[in-house]
Design a protein around this motif. Structure first.
Motif, PDB file in Angstrom:
ATOM      1  N   SER A 105       0.832  -1.197   0.000  1.00  0.00           N
ATOM      2  CA  SER A 105       0.000   0.000   0.000  1.00  0.00           C
ATOM      3  C   SER A 105       0.869   1.251   0.000  1.00  0.00           C
ATOM      4  O   SER A 105       1.855   1.312   0.723  1.00  0.00           O
ATOM      5  N   PRO A 106       0.490   2.266  -0.784  1.00  0.00           N
ATOM      6  CA  PRO A 106       1.260   3.512  -0.748  1.00  0.00           C
ATOM      7  C   PRO A 106       1.025   4.257   0.560  1.00  0.00           C
ATOM      8  O   PRO A 106      -0.054   4.191   1.132  1.00  0.00           O
ATOM      9  N   LYS A 107       2.053   4.968   1.028  1.00  0.00           N
ATOM     10  CA  LYS A 107       1.898   5.783   2.238  1.00  0.00           C
ATOM     11  C   LYS A 107       1.095   7.038   1.939  1.00  0.00           C
ATOM     12  O   LYS A 107       0.305   7.474   2.740  1.00  0.00           O
ATOM     13  N   HIS A 108       1.355   7.663   0.795  1.00  0.00           N
ATOM     14  CA  HIS A 108       0.668   8.887   0.396  1.00  0.00           C
ATOM     15  C   HIS A 108      -0.065   8.618  -0.912  1.00  0.00           C
ATOM     16  O   HIS A 108       0.544   8.189  -1.878  1.00  0.00           O
ATOM     17  N   SER A 109      -1.343   8.912  -0.932  1.00  0.00           N
ATOM     18  CA  SER A 109      -2.112   8.794  -2.157  1.00  0.00           C
ATOM     19  C   SER A 109      -1.672   9.896  -3.117  1.00  0.00           C
ATOM     20  O   SER A 109      -1.260  10.970  -2.696  1.00  0.00           O
ATOM     21  N   VAL A 110      -1.773   9.630  -4.410  1.00  0.00           N
ATOM     22  CA  VAL A 110      -1.397  10.647  -5.396  1.00  0.00           C
ATOM     23  C   VAL A 110      -2.434  11.767  -5.434  1.00  0.00           C
ATOM     24  O   VAL A 110      -2.128  12.882  -5.846  1.00  0.00           O
ATOM     25  N   THR A 111      -3.650  11.500  -4.981  1.00  0.00           N
ATOM     26  CA  THR A 111      -4.666  12.553  -4.990  1.00  0.00           C
ATOM     27  C   THR A 111      -4.445  13.493  -3.812  1.00  0.00           C
ATOM     28  O   THR A 111      -3.996  13.080  -2.751  1.00  0.00           O
ATOM     29  N   GLY A 112      -4.726  14.764  -4.036  1.00  0.00           N
ATOM     30  CA  GLY A 112      -4.576  15.753  -2.981  1.00  0.00           C
ATOM     31  C   GLY A 112      -3.942  17.028  -3.510  1.00  0.00           C
ATOM     32  O   GLY A 112      -3.881  17.271  -4.720  1.00  0.00           O
ATOM     33  N   LEU A 113      -3.449  17.849  -2.584  1.00  0.00           N
ATOM     34  CA  LEU A 113      -2.850  19.134  -2.930  1.00  0.00           C
ATOM     35  C   LEU A 113      -1.329  19.017  -2.908  1.00  0.00           C
ATOM     36  O   LEU A 113      -0.749  18.551  -1.932  1.00  0.00           O
ATOM     37  N   TRP A 114      -0.697  19.475  -3.985  1.00  0.00           N
ATOM     38  CA  TRP A 114       0.751  19.405  -4.163  1.00  0.00           C
ATOM     39  C   TRP A 114       1.276  20.811  -4.442  1.00  0.00           C
ATOM     40  O   TRP A 114       0.676  21.553  -5.215  1.00  0.00           O
ATOM     41  N   VAL A 115       2.403  21.175  -3.832  1.00  0.00           N
ATOM     42  CA  VAL A 115       2.985  22.502  -4.028  1.00  0.00           C
ATOM     43  C   VAL A 115       4.486  22.367  -4.252  1.00  0.00           C
ATOM     44  O   VAL A 115       5.154  21.561  -3.605  1.00  0.00           O
ATOM     45  N   GLY A 116       4.989  23.165  -5.173  1.00  0.00           N
ATOM     46  CA  GLY A 116       6.421  23.154  -5.444  1.00  0.00           C
ATOM     47  C   GLY A 116       6.788  24.271  -6.386  1.00  0.00           C
ATOM     48  O   GLY A 116       6.206  25.357  -6.351  1.00  0.00           O
ATOM     49  N   SER A 117       7.740  23.991  -7.259  1.00  0.00           N
ATOM     50  CA  SER A 117       8.203  25.021  -8.178  1.00  0.00           C
ATOM     51  C   SER A 117       8.538  24.419  -9.541  1.00  0.00           C
ATOM     52  O   SER A 117       8.736  23.218  -9.668  1.00  0.00           O
ATOM     53  N   TYR A 118       8.547  25.312 -10.526  1.00  0.00           N
ATOM     54  CA  TYR A 118       8.969  24.901 -11.862  1.00  0.00           C
ATOM     55  C   TYR A 118      10.025  25.872 -12.372  1.00  0.00           C
ATOM     56  O   TYR A 118      10.177  26.983 -11.869  1.00  0.00           O
ATOM     57  N   PHE A 119      10.790  25.400 -13.339  1.00  0.00           N
ATOM     58  CA  PHE A 119      11.860  26.174 -13.950  1.00  0.00           C
ATOM     59  C   PHE A 119      11.685  26.136 -15.459  1.00  0.00           C
ATOM     60  O   PHE A 119      11.225  25.143 -16.011  1.00  0.00           O
ATOM     61  N   SER A 166       2.695  30.340 -11.250  1.00  0.00           N
ATOM     62  CA  SER A 166       2.988  31.768 -11.320  1.00  0.00           C
ATOM     63  C   SER A 166       3.719  32.028 -12.628  1.00  0.00           C
ATOM     64  O   SER A 166       4.588  31.263 -13.020  1.00  0.00           O
ATOM     65  N   GLY A 167       3.310  33.073 -13.303  1.00  0.00           N
ATOM     66  CA  GLY A 167       3.892  33.369 -14.600  1.00  0.00           C
ATOM     67  C   GLY A 167       5.146  34.213 -14.522  1.00  0.00           C
ATOM     68  O   GLY A 167       5.447  34.818 -13.498  1.00  0.00           O
ATOM     69  N   THR A 168       5.870  34.254 -15.612  1.00  0.00           N
ATOM     70  CA  THR A 168       7.097  35.042 -15.676  1.00  0.00           C
ATOM     71  C   THR A 168       6.795  36.535 -15.726  1.00  0.00           C
ATOM     72  O   THR A 168       7.669  37.347 -15.492  1.00  0.00           O
ATOM     73  N   ASN A 169       5.559  36.908 -16.026  1.00  0.00           N
ATOM     74  CA  ASN A 169       5.174  38.325 -16.121  1.00  0.00           C
ATOM     75  C   ASN A 169       4.289  38.739 -14.946  1.00  0.00           C
ATOM     76  O   ASN A 169       3.398  39.553 -15.100  1.00  0.00           O
ATOM     77  N   GLN A 170       4.538  38.142 -13.764  1.00  0.00           N
ATOM     78  CA  GLN A 170       3.815  38.463 -12.529  1.00  0.00           C
ATOM     79  C   GLN A 170       2.326  38.124 -12.598  1.00  0.00           C
ATOM     80  O   GLN A 170       1.508  38.759 -11.943  1.00  0.00           O
ATOM     81  N   THR A 171       1.949  37.152 -13.406  1.00  0.00           N
ATOM     82  CA  THR A 171       0.565  36.695 -13.496  1.00  0.00           C
ATOM     83  C   THR A 171       0.508  35.236 -13.078  1.00  0.00           C
ATOM     84  O   THR A 171       1.536  34.611 -12.840  1.00  0.00           O
TER      85      THR A 171
END
Length: 156
Positions: free
Chosen positions: A43-57, A83-88
């Motif tokens: 059994s997985p410890k954390h389900s893939v469903t839910g809220l995820w937060v991080g960053s992109y490059f 978040s966009g590169t133009n503050q949007t």
């Protein structure tokens, strides 16, 4: 009669000993073992469903990171905010799949965006650490075909 009973008892014990099978499942890093008698469930410890937060490059700008947030729903849809590169902020949604530890989704920008953008994302799912890592995103339509990487962690 006693020799027959002894022979029958011996054969029954031998039959039950040989016929009992047990799983030789080897646990992987992404699982927790739950044992229920002779059956091993992974059994997985954390389900893939839910809220995820991080960053992109962006591949063309790996020094600046931008907020990336996912709401992965059990009905097979994912909603994202970046978040966009133009503050949007950019909002997108689409279907997602999980095949083993390989997560993928196809995102389409939501209403109100002048040029519709379609983006594919893929990442490795770590159910123990509650993270999606080695993520790659590709704009397949709109935004000039930009590409980049991302990593997110489950927060809820």
């Amino acid at each position: 009669m006693k020799p027959f009973l002894l022979a029958a008892s011996t054969l029954c014990c031998l039959y039950f000993t040989v016929s009992c099978t047990k799983s030789n499942a080897v646990p992987t890093r992404d699982t927790t073992i739950v044992i229920n008698r002779d059956t091993v469930y992974l059994s997985p410890k954390h389900s893939v469903t839910g809220l995820w937060v991080g960053s992109y490059f962006l591949d063309r700008n790996v020094t600046d990171s931008f907020l990336y947030q996912f709401a992965i729903r059990p009905d097979g849809l994912i909603y994202t905010i970046g978040s966009g590169t133009n503050q949007t902020a950019g909002y997108a949604s689409g279907p997602w799949t999980l095949n083993g530890v390989q997560f993928s989704a196809t995102l389409t920008t939501m209403a109100g965006v002048a040029v519709e953008n379609i983006q594919t994302i893929t990442a490795t799912y770590d159910s123990v650490g509650g993270r999606l890592y080695n993520g790659i995103w590709i704009d397949t339509r709109g935004n000039g075909g930009q590409t980049g990487t991302f990593s997110v962690k489950k927060v809820q």
